[in-house]
Design a protein around this motif. Structure first.
Motif, PDB file in Angstrom:
ATOM      1  N   GLU A   1       0.716  -1.184  -0.061  1.00  0.00           N
ATOM      2  CA  GLU A   1      -0.012   0.068   0.008  1.00  0.00           C
ATOM      3  C   GLU A   1       0.770   1.187   0.143  1.00  0.00           C
ATOM      4  OE1 GLU A   1       0.960  -0.666   4.184  1.00  0.00           O
ATOM      5  OE2 GLU A   1       0.327  -1.814   2.457  1.00  0.00           O
ATOM      6  N   GLU A   2       2.058   1.105   0.199  1.00  0.00           N
ATOM      7  CA  GLU A   2       3.110   2.242   0.275  1.00  0.00           C
ATOM      8  C   GLU A   2       3.799   2.525  -0.895  1.00  0.00           C
ATOM      9  OE1 GLU A   2       5.104   2.668   3.991  1.00  0.00           O
ATOM     10  OE2 GLU A   2       3.583   2.224   5.106  1.00  0.00           O
ATOM     11  N   ILE A   3       3.548   1.576  -2.022  1.00  0.00           N
ATOM     12  CA  ILE A   3       4.353   1.727  -3.356  1.00  0.00           C
ATOM     13  C   ILE A   3       3.898   2.871  -3.721  1.00  0.00           C
ATOM     14  CG2 ILE A   3       4.713   0.579  -5.502  1.00  0.00           C
ATOM     15  CD1 ILE A   3       4.509  -2.100  -4.258  1.00  0.00           C
ATOM     16  N   ASN A   4       4.786   3.751  -4.646  1.00  0.00           N
ATOM     17  CA  ASN A   4       4.379   4.781  -5.162  1.00  0.00           C
ATOM     18  C   ASN A   4       4.278   4.757  -6.879  1.00  0.00           C
ATOM     19  OD1 ASN A   4       6.825   6.229  -3.017  1.00  0.00           O
ATOM     20  ND2 ASN A   4       4.693   6.351  -2.549  1.00  0.00           N
ATOM     21  N   ILE A   5       3.624   5.692  -7.314  1.00  0.00           N
ATOM     22  CA  ILE A   5       3.227   5.585  -8.821  1.00  0.00           C
ATOM     23  C   ILE A   5       3.788   6.992  -9.184  1.00  0.00           C
ATOM     24  CG2 ILE A   5       1.936   5.356 -10.796  1.00  0.00           C
ATOM     25  CD1 ILE A   5       0.164   3.861  -8.931  1.00  0.00           C
ATOM     26  N   SER A   6       4.641   7.283 -10.385  1.00  0.00           N
ATOM     27  CA  SER A   6       4.951   8.704 -10.550  1.00  0.00           C
ATOM     28  C   SER A   6       3.589   9.187 -11.265  1.00  0.00           C
ATOM     29  CB  SER A   6       6.043   8.716 -11.564  1.00  0.00           C
ATOM     30  OG  SER A   6       5.980   7.771 -12.662  1.00  0.00           O
ATOM     31  N   GLY A   7       3.438  10.653 -11.102  1.00  0.00           N
ATOM     32  CA  GLY A   7       2.405  11.346 -11.562  1.00  0.00           C
ATOM     33  C   GLY A   7       1.329  11.424 -10.628  1.00  0.00           C
ATOM     34  N   SER A   8       0.545  12.578 -10.805  1.00  0.00           N
ATOM     35  CA  SER A   8      -0.090  12.999  -9.851  1.00  0.00           C
ATOM     36  C   SER A   8      -1.237  11.943  -9.674  1.00  0.00           C
ATOM     37  CB  SER A   8      -1.074  14.443 -10.364  1.00  0.00           C
ATOM     38  OG  SER A   8      -1.900  14.120 -11.414  1.00  0.00           O
ATOM     39  N   PHE A   9      -2.047  12.215  -8.551  1.00  0.00           N
ATOM     40  CA  PHE A   9      -3.108  11.280  -8.038  1.00  0.00           C
ATOM     41  C   PHE A   9      -4.046  11.424  -8.934  1.00  0.00           C
ATOM     42  CE2 PHE A   9      -6.932  10.421  -5.626  1.00  0.00           C
ATOM     43  CZ  PHE A   9      -6.854   9.193  -5.566  1.00  0.00           C
ATOM     44  N   PHE A  10      -4.708  12.707  -9.337  1.00  0.00           N
ATOM     45  CA  PHE A  10      -5.525  12.583 -10.148  1.00  0.00           C
ATOM     46  C   PHE A  10      -5.467  11.917 -11.730  1.00  0.00           C
ATOM     47  CE2 PHE A  10      -8.100  15.260 -13.342  1.00  0.00           C
ATOM     48  CZ  PHE A  10      -9.454  14.938 -12.976  1.00  0.00           C
TER      49      PHE A  10
ATOM     50  N   LYS B   1      -5.677   8.286 -11.206  1.00  0.00           N
ATOM     51  CA  LYS B   1      -6.815   7.878 -11.000  1.00  0.00           C
ATOM     52  C   LYS B   1      -7.865   7.788 -11.882  1.00  0.00           C
ATOM     53  CE  LYS B   1     -11.225   8.684  -8.245  1.00  0.00           C
ATOM     54  NZ  LYS B   1     -11.834   9.456  -7.221  1.00  0.00           N
ATOM     55  N   MET B   2      -7.851   8.826 -13.083  1.00  0.00           N
ATOM     56  CA  MET B   2      -8.402   9.048 -14.284  1.00  0.00           C
ATOM     57  C   MET B   2      -7.982   7.554 -15.197  1.00  0.00           C
ATOM     58  SD  MET B   2     -10.750  11.275 -14.251  1.00  0.00           S
ATOM     59  CE  MET B   2     -10.803  10.713 -12.467  1.00  0.00           C
ATOM     60  N   LYS B   3      -6.681   7.269 -15.271  1.00  0.00           N
ATOM     61  CA  LYS B   3      -6.072   6.384 -15.994  1.00  0.00           C
ATOM     62  C   LYS B   3      -6.628   4.948 -15.678  1.00  0.00           C
ATOM     63  CE  LYS B   3      -1.663   6.060 -17.073  1.00  0.00           C
ATOM     64  NZ  LYS B   3      -0.382   5.840 -16.926  1.00  0.00           N
ATOM     65  N   TYR B   4      -6.821   4.743 -14.171  1.00  0.00           N
ATOM     66  CA  TYR B   4      -7.413   3.526 -13.621  1.00  0.00           C
ATOM     67  C   TYR B   4      -8.856   3.530 -13.823  1.00  0.00           C
ATOM     68  CZ  TYR B   4      -7.116  -0.714 -10.862  1.00  0.00           C
ATOM     69  OH  TYR B   4      -7.060  -2.151 -10.383  1.00  0.00           O
ATOM     70  N   MET B   5      -9.552   4.381 -13.752  1.00  0.00           N
ATOM     71  CA  MET B   5     -10.973   4.462 -14.059  1.00  0.00           C
ATOM     72  C   MET B   5     -11.208   4.203 -15.331  1.00  0.00           C
ATOM     73  SD  MET B   5     -12.446   4.951 -11.230  1.00  0.00           S
ATOM     74  CE  MET B   5     -14.054   5.279 -11.532  1.00  0.00           C
TER      75      MET B   5
END
Length: 204
Positions: free
Chosen positions: A40-49, A52-56
């Motif tokens: 759960e503490e692994i990071n992804i580069s790029g903003s959260f928004f 989230k749009m990519k995952y949606m």
């Protein structure tokens, strides 16, 4: 338990998702067993928004003929990492399938791994690979926003574990101090005896 001791235990906190997945996939293909903790503490580069749009958009992909056939969209951070690593392996072959069996991804730090040495991958660390000031987000927050229901549970269990770890470290430090003091006292008592034995030609 012996098999878990032989496994490579990786602390996933602070690592970039893709880079960590690449290193783990290569280790799995080499025949190693890998356990990734704190997914759960692994990071992804790029903003959260943006993430989230990519995952949606990914969640909208489905089989119109029979949705039960997939694709299956995982919300748990451990399953997200597992899906990333699976994409880097020839998982439909025997070698790739065996490699996937040697992988375990979990949130937090389960009790059986709390006293084992946890490794990090410097080439996949966010602080080493991402320029200061660049946006990033955590996999746990992303999973929570898309349907993962156990973020608060994992945080509570991790808080309890950290308290136990501090108490255990304090206890071990006390035992180490007592042992060092006892060794000093014994060395003073044995010094004349060792000196006499050395004069007689005995090797201590």
């Amino acid at each position: 338990m012996s098999e878990r001791k032989r496994a490579i235990v990786v602390d996933g906190s602070g690592h970039l998702l893709g880079r960590l997945g690449a290193v783990v996939a290569k280790a799995l293909l080499n025949g190693d067993k890998v356990v990734v903790l704190k997914c759960e503490e692994i990071n992804i580069s790029g903003s959260f928004f943006r993430n989230k749009m990519k995952y949606m958009e990914y969640l909208r992909k489905r089989c119109n003929v029979n949705p039960a056939r997939g694709p299956f969209h995982f919300r748990a951070p451990s399953m997200m990492l597992r899906r990333v690593i699976r994409g880097m392996l020839p998982h439909k072959t025997r070698r790739g399938g065996t490699a996937m069996l040697n992988l375990r991804c979990v949130e937090g730090v389960p009790r059986e791994y709390q006293k084992l040495r946890r490794m990090v991958v410097p080439s996949a660390m966010r602080k080493m690979r991402l320029r200061p000031g660049r946006p990033y987000c955590e996999l746990g927050r992303l999973g929570h926003e898309v349907g993962w229901k156990y973020q608060d549970v994992v945080k509570t269990l991790e808080a309890r574990r950290r308290v136990r770890d501090r108490l255990y470290a304090k206890k071990m430090a006390g035992q180490k101090a007592v042992k060092a003091r006892a060794l000093r006292q014994v060395s003073k008592q044995l010094a004349p005896i060792e000196k006499e034995m050395a004069s007689l030609g005995c090797v201590v």
